[in-house]
Design a protein around this motif. Structure first.
Motif, PDB file in Angstrom:
ATOM      1  N   ARG B  22      -2.386  -0.880  10.882  1.00  9.69           N
ATOM      2  CA  ARG B  22      -2.271  -2.250  10.381  1.00  9.69           C
ATOM      3  C   ARG B  22      -2.602  -2.303   8.881  1.00  9.69           C
ATOM      4  N   ALA B  23      -3.672  -1.632   8.502  1.00  8.30           N
ATOM      5  CA  ALA B  23      -4.074  -1.623   7.089  1.00  8.30           C
ATOM      6  C   ALA B  23      -2.982  -1.007   6.216  1.00  8.30           C
ATOM      7  N   ARG B  24      -2.331   0.058   6.723  1.00  4.67           N
ATOM      8  CA  ARG B  24      -1.263   0.683   5.945  1.00  4.67           C
ATOM      9  C   ARG B  24      -0.087  -0.277   5.766  1.00  4.67           C
ATOM     10  N   LEU B  25       0.228  -1.037   6.812  1.00  2.21           N
ATOM     11  CA  LEU B  25       1.337  -1.996   6.714  1.00  2.21           C
ATOM     12  C   LEU B  25       0.998  -3.119   5.723  1.00  2.21           C
ATOM     13  N   ARG B  30       1.759  -5.672   0.199  1.00  2.00           N
ATOM     14  CA  ARG B  30       1.289  -5.969  -1.163  1.00  2.00           C
ATOM     15  C   ARG B  30       2.110  -5.202  -2.204  1.00  2.00           C
ATOM     16  N   ALA B  31       2.476  -3.954  -1.884  1.00  2.00           N
ATOM     17  CA  ALA B  31       3.275  -3.155  -2.820  1.00  2.00           C
ATOM     18  C   ALA B  31       4.659  -3.781  -3.001  1.00  2.00           C
ATOM     19  N   PHE B  32       5.228  -4.268  -1.908  1.00  2.00           N
ATOM     20  CA  PHE B  32       6.558  -4.892  -1.946  1.00  2.00           C
ATOM     21  C   PHE B  32       6.574  -6.056  -2.934  1.00  2.00           C
ATOM     22  N   PHE B  33       5.543  -6.898  -2.872  1.00  2.00           N
ATOM     23  CA  PHE B  33       5.527  -8.067  -3.752  1.00  2.00           C
ATOM     24  C   PHE B  33       5.098  -7.708  -5.180  1.00  2.00           C
ATOM     25  N   ALA B  34       4.241  -6.696  -5.299  1.00  2.00           N
ATOM     26  CA  ALA B  34       3.836  -6.268  -6.645  1.00  2.00           C
ATOM     27  C   ALA B  34       5.055  -5.779  -7.426  1.00  2.00           C
ATOM     28  N   LEU B  39       3.205 -13.110  -7.293  1.00  2.00           N
ATOM     29  CA  LEU B  39       1.748 -13.161  -7.433  1.00  2.00           C
ATOM     30  C   LEU B  39       1.068 -13.423  -6.094  1.00  2.00           C
ATOM     31  N   GLU B  40       0.063 -12.609  -5.779  1.00  2.00           N
ATOM     32  CA  GLU B  40      -0.713 -12.897  -4.567  1.00  2.00           C
ATOM     33  C   GLU B  40      -1.705 -14.016  -4.863  1.00  2.00           C
ATOM     34  N   VAL B  41      -1.742 -15.014  -3.985  1.00  2.00           N
ATOM     35  CA  VAL B  41      -2.710 -16.102  -4.162  1.00  2.00           C
ATOM     36  C   VAL B  41      -3.514 -16.291  -2.882  1.00  2.00           C
ATOM     37  N   GLU B  42      -4.670 -16.921  -3.045  1.00  2.00           N
ATOM     38  CA  GLU B  42      -5.475 -17.337  -1.895  1.00  2.00           C
ATOM     39  C   GLU B  42      -5.736 -18.823  -2.037  1.00  2.00           C
ATOM     40  N   THR B  43      -5.358 -19.593  -1.030  1.00  2.00           N
ATOM     41  CA  THR B  43      -5.594 -21.037  -1.070  1.00  2.00           C
ATOM     42  C   THR B  43      -6.509 -21.415   0.087  1.00  2.00           C
ATOM     43  N   LEU B 135      11.931  -6.752   3.352  1.00  2.00           N
ATOM     44  CA  LEU B 135      10.502  -6.537   3.625  1.00  2.00           C
ATOM     45  C   LEU B 135      10.296  -6.033   5.058  1.00  2.00           C
ATOM     46  N   ILE B 136      10.962  -6.680   6.014  1.00  2.00           N
ATOM     47  CA  ILE B 136      10.785  -6.282   7.416  1.00  2.00           C
ATOM     48  C   ILE B 136      11.248  -4.837   7.614  1.00  2.00           C
TER      49      ILE B 136
END
Lengths: 188, 350
Positions: B22-25, B30-34, B39-43, B135-136
């Motif tokens: 799971r952690a590897r996925l 994150r790499a895909f979006f980088a 931008l990664e956000v936390e709301t 992505l999938i």
């Protein structure tokens, strides 16, 4: 009895459906994106043994069924009814109709333990122990020395059941039998 | 049933190898979006407004804040806060968002789950659909999705109903639709007499059509969750009544349809994308209509997020957005039978 909502439906929960007591087998939530959710439910009708599939809107509820499973030992039959006695020390006896025994009549042995399902205090189902020891009352003569070879023959047991046994089994021997599959396990 | 104090009750619902996978996925996500400069956000998980959606049950909590004692809502998706960021000029953003939907319990549902949601200002729906598929494909192993590079197969909602049920979902009379949904959905006749058109369509979609979507040619009919191959398919052009806050357009048959897509794999819905409506008045009207329906059905009303309405009023850039059930993708990637097996502590073992 209390009502149970679809999100309480778990395997083994006893509910009433179309007038019959049922046991929930499985419950799967189906939630279309933004729409009304449904529960696809499998239930075993305890009167007939048949498995039904029904879909409910999530949040619908069913009345609980007053169903209990009690440990009892088999006593005797008078030909019309079969009599069982609770083994919890109360010695309370229940008369069971042929319909509740179904095919399992052939696994009845005096003093053996059975699970008797009661609905509104009436016996509706009798479940034999998974394994039971029964004596061979009739089988063709065994073949001397043939203990390892394959091959089998029918044998009639003291309860009336007929099972396939290895060729070396003789009349009068006591066998361990799996009541779920109706198959020979070993000599007792 | 197992009592709650048995010795194994403290243990995780996923095994350690699964948690490593799971952690590897997650790293791959994150790499895909980088790579794509998203931008990664936390709301906030807790918000002053909740989802009014009639068929989503929100959890809430009473909190003591600087503003006093107030009810705060656990999000059912990160949509509202992410749209407020977009209105503030964030540009493309994504979030791995723990979200909560009360009562959603099952083999493919958990009350608390991880939703991967992203927004693409300036990107059209078709391009976002391809990005979601890309992505999938990065997350599902070759053994599960062998056609990694083949184009995404895209079906119109109408086409699926024609092919599998021989009805036109846009024009079939409601009485006939109800009888068909009851029959195919294992419900007694009359059970759907009070139900609207969309409920019947949802039922047929969920019970008849979806289970057949997204299988490799030889694999259809195998039990879901088994290690076997599938293919990624998209469904587009939903009836306009199922648009939620997607834009609408007119299809080749002259019917108004919703500008949204869903992606399916092995009979499971994985993602839901929208060409986002940016109209503040429409959003507010939708909130109010939802709460009115909630009152009518006897459900609790939900506090409306007026700050989202204000943000839309300020201006949301044109673009599209998609929500993806990440736990489900992980479940399929690892061939697990239940969602709980890919979560460290699934509800109620939490």
């Amino acid at each position: 009895m209390a009502n149970h909502s679809t999100n309480e439906f778990k395997g083994g929960l006893k509910v009433m459906l179309d007038g019959d007591p049922c046991s929930i087998v499985s419950n799967e939530l189906v939630k279309p994106g933004k729409g009304q959710a449904f529960n696809r439910v499998k239930l075993r009708n305890l009167m007939t043994g048949r498995v039904w599939e029904r879909t409910f809107k999530s949040g619908d509820s069913l009345e609980g069924a007053d169903v209990m499973e009690l440990e009892m030992e088999y006593l005797y039959t008078d030909g019309d009814m079969w009599y069982f006695m609770q083994t919890d020390g109360s010695f309370e006896q229940y008369a069971v109709e042929k319909r509740a025994l179904g095919d399992d009549e052939k696994w009845l042995k005096e003093q053996a333990p059975y699970t008797v399902t009661l609905w509104n205090d009436n016996a509706i189902q009798v479940t034999p122990p998974n394994f039971i020891e029964l004596e061979v009352t009739q089988t063709d003569p065994g073949l001397k020395g043939d203990t390892a070879q394959g091959g089998s023959k029918p044998a009639t047991l003291s309860s009336g059941a007929v099972v396939n046994v290895p060729l070396f089994i003789n009349e009068g021997e006591v066998l361990k039998v799996d009541t779920r599959t109706g198959s020979y396990v070993s000599r007792a | 049933m197992r009592p709650p104090h048995t010795e194994s009750a403290w243990q995780p619902t996923a095994d350690m190898a699964t948690l490593h996978a799971r952690a590897r996925l997650m790293t791959r996500v994150r790499a895909f979006f980088a790579e794509r400069n998203v931008l990664e956000v936390e709301t906030p998980v807790l918000g002053q407004g909740g989802s009014t959606d009639v068929h989503l049950a929100s959890l809430s909590s009473l909190a003591h804040t600087a503003a006093g004692r107030q009810r705060l809502w656990l999000r059912t998706s990160p949509e509202f806060h992410m749209k407020r960021l977009l209105a503030a000029g964030s540009g493309p953003i994504y979030q791995l968002a723990k979200s909560f939907r009360d009562g959603e319990v099952g083999r493919r549902h958990n009350i608390e789950f991880t939703m991967l949601e992203w927004y693409r200002p300036g990107m059209g729906l078709a391009a976002l659909m391809e990005e979601t598929a890309a992505l999938i494909r990065k997350l599902l192993p070759e053994s599960v999705l062998p056609d990694g590079q083949t184009p995404l197969r895209c079906y119109a909602y109408r086409e699926l109903f024609y092919d599998q049920l021989e009805i036109d979902p846009f024009s079939v009379p409601l009485v006939r639709l109800r009888r068909l949904a009851e029959e195919r959905g294992s419900m007694p006749e009359g059970a759907l007499d009070d139900e609207p058109r969309d409920t019947c369509l949802d039922l047929l979609m969920s019970f008849v059509i979806e289970p057949n979507l997204g299988w490799g040619d030889a694999e259809q009919g195998k039990a879901p969750g088994e290690k076997c191959q599938g293919k990624l398919v998209a469904v587009v052009d939903y009836p306009a009544s199922q648009a939620a806050l997607a834009r609408r357009h007119v299809d080749a048959y002259g019917d108004e349809v919703a500008s949204r897509f869903e992606l399916y794999f092995q009979g499971v819905e994985l993602a839901n994308g929208y060409d986002e409506l940016t109209d503040a008045a429409e959003q507010q009207a939708r909130f109010e209509a939802d709460n009115a329906e909630r009152r009518e059905l006897g459900f609790d009303e939900v506090d409306v997020d007026m700050r989202l309405v204000a943000a839309l009023d300020h201006g949301l850039p044109e673009g599209s957005g998609v929500a993806l059930g990440l736990d489900r993708v992980i479940q399929l990637a690892l061939g697990k039978y239940t969602l709980a097996e890919v979560m460290a502590f699934a509800t109620p073992a939490c």
